[in-house]
Scaffold this motif. Structure first.
Motif, short mmCIF file in Angstrom:
data_model
loop_
_atom_site.label_atom_id
_atom_site.label_comp_id
_atom_site.label_asym_id
_atom_site.label_seq_id
_atom_site.Cartn_x
_atom_site.Cartn_y
_atom_site.Cartn_z
N THR A 2 62.60 -20.37 -4.41
CA THR A 2 61.57 -19.53 -3.80
C THR A 2 61.77 -18.09 -4.26
O THR A 2 62.79 -17.74 -4.84
N SER A 4 62.31 -13.97 -4.00
CA SER A 4 63.41 -13.23 -3.38
C SER A 4 63.16 -11.73 -3.48
O SER A 4 62.38 -11.27 -4.30
N GLU A 72 58.36 -13.66 -1.47
CA GLU A 72 58.96 -14.97 -1.23
C GLU A 72 57.90 -16.08 -1.28
O GLU A 72 58.10 -17.11 -1.93
N CYS A 73 56.78 -15.86 -0.61
CA CYS A 73 55.72 -16.87 -0.55
C CYS A 73 55.06 -17.11 -1.90
O CYS A 73 54.60 -18.22 -2.18
N ASN A 75 56.59 -16.91 -4.72
CA ASN A 75 57.65 -17.29 -5.65
C ASN A 75 57.88 -16.21 -6.71
O ASN A 75 58.11 -16.49 -7.88
N ASN A 97 62.22 -13.75 6.80
CA ASN A 97 62.46 -13.82 5.36
C ASN A 97 63.78 -14.55 5.10
O ASN A 97 64.78 -14.26 5.75
N ASN A 99 65.13 -14.99 1.78
CA ASN A 99 65.80 -14.56 0.55
C ASN A 99 65.77 -13.05 0.37
O ASN A 99 65.20 -12.55 -0.60
#
Length: 173
Positions: A2, A4, A72-73, A75, A97, A99
């Motif tokens: 995912t 970060s 994060e969502c 990628n 969150n 990462n």
């Protein structure tokens, strides 16, 4: 994997924006300067020489947290700049969150004051250095936190920061 976020944090004049931009370029990641996410009221308050209080920071920290969540969502991997001086601020950013890693740019008061005096055109004023150190709750033993000494050439700090990030990601930290 995912997305970060690395949150480059520290007091004013620690080099957050400079180091953050250069590390993002070196690692091929998106760069987001948290100063650009401040609400207008915060910018005006700081420009008048007044430090922000916790209430002022809430909407700003929400924006930082949401930017990390978006990365994060989607990628994506990004480097965000945010002073994140108190643990509760870092915890607010971590909320929701998975990462997020903090990269603390560590420098002593005299080094920061010297750098502040060399700056031009920034809304932070020299008299706010003390308030930044007074507010700082060092993240030395917090999970997913890297501490980088900034007493050196920018290129050396960038190289050390980038290497520390890559090493932490390989460890899964």
């Amino acid at each position: 994997m995912t997305g970060s976020s690395i949150i480059v944090m520290g007091v004013c004049a620690s080099g957050k924006s400079t180091i953050g931009q250069k590390v993002a370029a070196k690692l091929g990641r998106k760069f987001i300067d948290g100063d650009d996410l401040h609400p207008k009221a915060n910018i005006l308050k700081m420009a008048s020489g007044q430090p922000l209080n916790d209430d002022d920071r809430v909407p700003w920290l929400e924006r930082i947290r949401d930017a990390a969540f978006s990365l994060e969502c989607k990628n994506e991997h990004g480097i965000l700049v945010c002073s994140a001086l108190k643990k509760k601020y870092r915890d607010q950013i971590r909320e929701g969150n998975k990462n997020v890693t903090f990269l603390f740019l560590n420098g002593d008061f005299s080094l920061i004051l010297e750098r502040m005096r060399d700056r031009n055109g920034h809304f932070m004023k020299e008299n706010m250095v003390k308030s930044q150190f007074d507010a700082l709750e060092r993240p030395d033993h917090e999970p997913q936190t890297l501490v980088i000494d900034i007493d050196g050439e920018v290129s050396d700090v960038v190289a050390l920061a980038a290497a520390s990030i890559l090493e932490a990601e390989q460890r899964g930290a």
